[in-house]
Motif scaffolding. Sequence first.
Motif, PDB file in Angstrom:
ATOM      1  N   GLU A 129       0.733  -1.195  -0.125  1.00 49.70           N
ATOM      2  CA  GLU A 129      -0.084  -0.096   0.248  1.00 49.70           C
ATOM      3  C   GLU A 129       0.935   1.267   0.083  1.00 49.70           C
ATOM      4  OE1 GLU A 129       1.026  -0.482   4.281  1.00 49.70           O
ATOM      5  OE2 GLU A 129       0.428  -1.870   2.561  1.00 49.70           O
ATOM      6  N   LYS A 130       2.003   1.199   0.336  1.00 44.70           N
ATOM      7  CA  LYS A 130       3.057   2.239   0.405  1.00 44.70           C
ATOM      8  C   LYS A 130       3.317   2.784  -0.958  1.00 44.70           C
ATOM      9  CE  LYS A 130       5.053   0.817   4.830  1.00 44.70           C
ATOM     10  NZ  LYS A 130       4.439  -0.451   5.111  1.00 44.70           N
ATOM     11  N   SER A 131       3.010   2.215  -1.913  1.00 44.33           N
ATOM     12  CA  SER A 131       3.228   2.475  -3.270  1.00 44.33           C
ATOM     13  C   SER A 131       2.126   2.892  -3.939  1.00 44.33           C
ATOM     14  CB  SER A 131       4.179   1.160  -4.110  1.00 44.33           C
ATOM     15  OG  SER A 131       3.145   0.109  -4.340  1.00 44.33           O
ATOM     16  N   TRP A 132       1.004   2.517  -3.423  1.00 43.93           N
ATOM     17  CA  TRP A 132      -0.259   2.926  -4.299  1.00 43.93           C
ATOM     18  C   TRP A 132      -0.466   4.152  -4.447  1.00 43.93           C
ATOM     19  CZ3 TRP A 132      -4.030  -0.664  -1.192  1.00 43.93           C
ATOM     20  CH2 TRP A 132      -3.477  -2.006  -1.288  1.00 43.93           C
ATOM     21  N   SER A 133      -0.565   4.708  -5.624  1.00 40.05           N
ATOM     22  CA  SER A 133      -0.448   6.389  -5.680  1.00 40.05           C
ATOM     23  C   SER A 133      -1.370   6.766  -7.173  1.00 40.05           C
ATOM     24  CB  SER A 133       1.038   7.045  -5.928  1.00 40.05           C
ATOM     25  OG  SER A 133       1.518   6.535  -7.203  1.00 40.05           O
ATOM     26  N   TYR A 134      -1.829   7.956  -7.100  1.00 39.71           N
ATOM     27  CA  TYR A 134      -2.401   8.499  -8.566  1.00 39.71           C
ATOM     28  C   TYR A 134      -2.101   9.992  -8.860  1.00 39.71           C
ATOM     29  CZ  TYR A 134      -6.433  10.177 -11.466  1.00 39.71           C
ATOM     30  OH  TYR A 134      -7.214  10.608 -12.186  1.00 39.71           O
ATOM     31  N   LEU A 135      -1.439  10.219  -9.984  1.00 42.84           N
ATOM     32  CA  LEU A 135      -1.142  11.217 -10.429  1.00 42.84           C
ATOM     33  C   LEU A 135      -0.013  12.015  -9.112  1.00 42.84           C
ATOM     34  CD1 LEU A 135      -4.005  12.800 -12.174  1.00 42.84           C
ATOM     35  CD2 LEU A 135      -2.089  11.652 -13.176  1.00 42.84           C
ATOM     36  N   GLY A 136       1.075  11.203  -8.569  1.00 47.04           N
ATOM     37  CA  GLY A 136       1.941  11.848  -7.720  1.00 47.04           C
ATOM     38  C   GLY A 136       0.995  11.831  -6.410  1.00 47.04           C
ATOM     39  N   MET A 137       0.132  11.247  -6.162  1.00 48.10           N
ATOM     40  CA  MET A 137      -0.612  11.480  -4.754  1.00 48.10           C
ATOM     41  C   MET A 137      -0.685  10.124  -4.279  1.00 48.10           C
ATOM     42  SD  MET A 137      -4.352  12.873  -3.865  1.00 48.10           S
ATOM     43  CE  MET A 137      -5.190  11.492  -4.168  1.00 48.10           C
ATOM     44  N   ASP A 138      -0.078   9.974  -2.833  1.00 48.90           N
ATOM     45  CA  ASP A 138      -0.412   8.792  -2.010  1.00 48.90           C
ATOM     46  C   ASP A 138      -1.868   8.414  -1.949  1.00 48.90           C
ATOM     47  OD1 ASP A 138       2.383   8.115  -1.814  1.00 48.90           O
ATOM     48  OD2 ASP A 138       2.304   9.268  -0.069  1.00 48.90           O
ATOM     49  N   ILE A 139      -2.429   7.274  -2.138  1.00 45.26           N
ATOM     50  CA  ILE A 139      -4.016   7.003  -2.035  1.00 45.26           C
ATOM     51  C   ILE A 139      -4.374   6.057  -1.107  1.00 45.26           C
ATOM     52  CG2 ILE A 139      -4.345   7.630  -4.363  1.00 45.26           C
ATOM     53  CD1 ILE A 139      -4.518   4.528  -5.070  1.00 45.26           C
ATOM     54  N   TRP A 140      -3.300   5.588  -0.213  1.00 46.30           N
ATOM     55  CA  TRP A 140      -3.705   4.635   0.776  1.00 46.30           C
ATOM     56  C   TRP A 140      -4.548   5.016   1.871  1.00 46.30           C
ATOM     57  CZ3 TRP A 140      -5.329   0.437   2.342  1.00 46.30           C
ATOM     58  CH2 TRP A 140      -5.258  -0.024   3.793  1.00 46.30           C
ATOM     59  N   PRO A 141      -4.054   6.449   2.525  1.00 46.78           N
ATOM     60  CA  PRO A 141      -4.923   7.008   3.358  1.00 46.78           C
ATOM     61  C   PRO A 141      -6.500   7.044   3.046  1.00 46.78           C
ATOM     62  CG  PRO A 141      -2.886   7.978   3.452  1.00 46.78           C
ATOM     63  CD  PRO A 141      -2.926   7.132   2.199  1.00 46.78           C
ATOM     64  N   VAL A 142      -6.768   7.467   1.650  1.00 39.22           N
ATOM     65  CA  VAL A 142      -8.010   7.702   1.104  1.00 39.22           C
ATOM     66  C   VAL A 142      -8.764   6.351   1.126  1.00 39.22           C
ATOM     67  CG1 VAL A 142      -9.343   8.565  -0.896  1.00 39.22           C
ATOM     68  CG2 VAL A 142      -7.051   9.669  -0.125  1.00 39.22           C
ATOM     69  N   VAL A 143      -8.134   5.477   0.538  1.00 36.05           N
ATOM     70  CA  VAL A 143      -8.678   4.002   0.359  1.00 36.05           C
ATOM     71  C   VAL A 143      -9.207   3.428   1.769  1.00 36.05           C
ATOM     72  CG1 VAL A 143      -8.243   1.622  -0.265  1.00 36.05           C
ATOM     73  CG2 VAL A 143      -7.283   3.544  -1.720  1.00 36.05           C
ATOM     74  N   LYS A 144      -8.299   3.683   2.589  1.00 38.21           N
ATOM     75  CA  LYS A 144      -8.437   3.110   4.126  1.00 38.21           C
ATOM     76  C   LYS A 144      -9.675   3.926   4.619  1.00 38.21           C
ATOM     77  CE  LYS A 144      -6.244   2.942   8.569  1.00 38.21           C
ATOM     78  NZ  LYS A 144      -4.997   3.714   9.450  1.00 38.21           N
ATOM     79  N   SER A 145      -9.595   5.385   4.467  1.00 42.69           N
ATOM     80  CA  SER A 145     -10.502   5.992   5.213  1.00 42.69           C
ATOM     81  C   SER A 145     -12.100   5.649   4.349  1.00 42.69           C
ATOM     82  CB  SER A 145     -10.516   7.543   4.984  1.00 42.69           C
ATOM     83  OG  SER A 145      -9.284   7.858   5.464  1.00 42.69           O
ATOM     84  N   GLN A 146     -12.173   5.458   3.043  1.00 35.22           N
ATOM     85  CA  GLN A 146     -13.544   5.181   2.748  1.00 35.22           C
ATOM     86  C   GLN A 146     -13.998   3.712   3.123  1.00 35.22           C
ATOM     87  OE1 GLN A 146     -15.342   7.323   0.693  1.00 35.22           O
ATOM     88  NE2 GLN A 146     -14.015   8.447   1.436  1.00 35.22           N
ATOM     89  N   ILE A 147     -12.966   2.799   3.223  1.00 39.06           N
ATOM     90  CA  ILE A 147     -13.627   1.270   3.520  1.00 39.06           C
ATOM     91  C   ILE A 147     -14.053   1.339   4.966  1.00 39.06           C
ATOM     92  CG2 ILE A 147     -12.750  -1.038   3.865  1.00 39.06           C
ATOM     93  CD1 ILE A 147     -10.845  -0.760   1.549  1.00 39.06           C
ATOM     94  N   VAL A 148     -13.207   2.007   5.852  1.00 38.09           N
ATOM     95  CA  VAL A 148     -13.498   1.802   7.464  1.00 38.09           C
ATOM     96  C   VAL A 148     -14.680   2.819   7.920  1.00 38.09           C
ATOM     97  CG1 VAL A 148     -12.589   2.328   9.724  1.00 38.09           C
ATOM     98  CG2 VAL A 148     -11.071   1.106   7.877  1.00 38.09           C
ATOM     99  N   MET A 149     -14.798   4.004   7.303  1.00 40.55           N
ATOM    100  CA  MET A 149     -15.897   4.846   7.461  1.00 40.55           C
ATOM    101  C   MET A 149     -16.995   4.220   6.823  1.00 40.55           C
ATOM    102  SD  MET A 149     -14.955   8.679   7.030  1.00 40.55           S
ATOM    103  CE  MET A 149     -14.385   8.838   5.358  1.00 40.55           C
ATOM    104  N   ARG A 150     -17.344   3.476   5.845  1.00 42.84           N
ATOM    105  CA  ARG A 150     -18.283   2.994   5.376  1.00 42.84           C
ATOM    106  C   ARG A 150     -18.574   1.744   6.184  1.00 42.84           C
ATOM    107  NH1 ARG A 150     -19.631   7.285   4.000  1.00 42.84           N
ATOM    108  NH2 ARG A 150     -18.360   8.226   2.433  1.00 42.84           N
ATOM    109  N   GLY A 151     -17.922   1.031   6.481  1.00 39.89           N
ATOM    110  CA  GLY A 151     -18.029  -0.059   7.450  1.00 39.89           C
ATOM    111  C   GLY A 151     -18.526   0.299   8.645  1.00 39.89           C
ATOM    112  N   SER A 152     -17.941   1.348   9.337  1.00 35.88           N
ATOM    113  CA  SER A 152     -18.499   1.802  10.410  1.00 35.88           C
ATOM    114  C   SER A 152     -19.892   2.105  10.671  1.00 35.88           C
ATOM    115  CB  SER A 152     -17.564   3.062  10.975  1.00 35.88           C
ATOM    116  OG  SER A 152     -18.035   3.666  12.172  1.00 35.88           O
ATOM    117  N   ASN A 153     -20.179   2.815   9.678  1.00 38.09           N
ATOM    118  CA  ASN A 153     -21.644   3.405   9.336  1.00 38.09           C
ATOM    119  C   ASN A 153     -22.645   2.230   9.536  1.00 38.09           C
ATOM    120  OD1 ASN A 153     -20.961   6.066   9.386  1.00 38.09           O
ATOM    121  ND2 ASN A 153     -20.918   6.055   6.808  1.00 38.09           N
TER     122      ASN A 153
END
Length: 538
Positions: free
Chosen positions: A24-48
């Motif tokens: 996950e440390k290497s996952w990026s999009y147009l020079g932006m690390d995306i792991w924190p975004v992926v993690k937030s979306q999965i956990v927040m939806r699961g929490s809801n």
Amino acid sequence: MSTDNSLFDTLYKYVNVGHPKGYEKSWSYLGMDIWPVVKSQIVMRGSNIFFAGRNMTLIKDPVEAEAPKASSGFFNRFFVKAKEEYPAPPEVDNGIFDEMVWPEFPLPEGGVPDVLALGYATNHKKFGETYFQLCMDPCRLALETVGYTTACCIAGLSADADGVENAALDDTFGIDAEFRAARRLSSQLPDVNLMGCKGFAQWWDDLDALLGRQKFVTIEHIENVIKQTRITAEWIYRTFKDEPPKAVLVAAYYGLMGHGASWAFRKLNVNIADIQHGVAGPGHHAYSWPNAPKESYTTLPTHFFLWSDIEKRNMITGSGDWKPGLVVIGNIWRLLDDILAYQTAPDVLVQEHRMSAVGSIDAFKRQFRATGLLDDPEKKNILLALHPDETLEWFPRFKKIMPDEWNIFIRLHPGEYNKAGKLEARCAALETENILVDLPTHIPLNVVLNETDIILTKYSSVAQDAMAYGIPTVAYSEAATHFFGPVEISQVKVVLPSPDIMVAGIKQRLSAYATDQIRSQGSCDFEELGNAITKSMV
């Protein structure tokens, strides 16, 4: 979808540590690390789903993000240029962005302030005719006390909103229209390909299998949020690249604005701090990074302003090899009390604003007294802090068996404030001579806490606010053991969601707790706080 707490724990433990091989440390999009975004979306939806009880299955559409002491050493570091341990994001080909027509970012007439605050409408609280940005204004006041300029831009508020026109501090702007316009530009970006990221496909399939193939968030949704985050990041970067502020403040950083601003200001070598607004323990995805690399991620803040040493210790032990700047500033509601009740705020807070707010607190107290519920000092006031869409099947039985000397203040979650939801309707029907709903919901939390003896909740962060006031909590959900750390949970009595057991738990907690220690904290010296923050800027 199941609401089993153990299933969410399985989800959280799996996602929180990332890929087993650290891909996950290497996952990026147009020079932006995306792991924190992926993690937030999965956990927040699961929490809801698992905890808040929302009926959410396949999600296809992007969801717009909303979500007194100082450690001078770290404050000093916060206001100097970012160190090597916070490297800027890598350079990318800007051609894709150069042809876009960018919306103007609202700024003060005097230009870019020394400190830029980025807030959300959900943290904009009304006192009388005056609005305070809960997380930002105490820090802004401290900074302005010692001569630094600040401005606050609030997502979710229009430029002519009442909360902007009647903000407690000058240079408060509503940027909702501009923020939406910037996000629409994401349609011009190339597609995100999560399945093309190293190891993602197998990791995603293993997660799906762990949850019994019960999908609650789609890859398409996550990819859309990534695109909106990246366009937000570029918008902010292009706005401030020629004249950046000295430092930036955000709250609830794990939305589009916070992740995007973190990327932009890291690229500009400017430190950015998240101000704690609720639970920030090891069970919250945004404050637990056990496998974070030393250089962190480009979509995370460089610093965190925290309520207490508890959160500071949690983040020291839960941030992997990363060493973020950690600053204890005190509970934000207590800081606001210092501004209003103690009137220790500096002269930069316009006097009529302060008196309007102080007057409104007196008015709220008069409203409480007018109910007659505060007349008997022997009665105990219980604050029931609810979650969005929470079911209340247990409450009729609870009401029937609770002692006559109890008053119940029901407070809806901020997510319920702006909609006539079923929960609000159900709660309104419960209001009787010793049960209040509307008043505790719509007045500032610090006013309610000053009249409260004990908190009853599933796992609301109101429990942590209450700790700053010396108020105990009874939690009727095992989720509390997940969201609160070991120190906090030691001060929370967790019981089964049974009315009889809940009543017994409250009785036990009240008898064991010395409530006369409530409100024992002193006031804050805003000049001292401001000097601590800005010492190294001189």
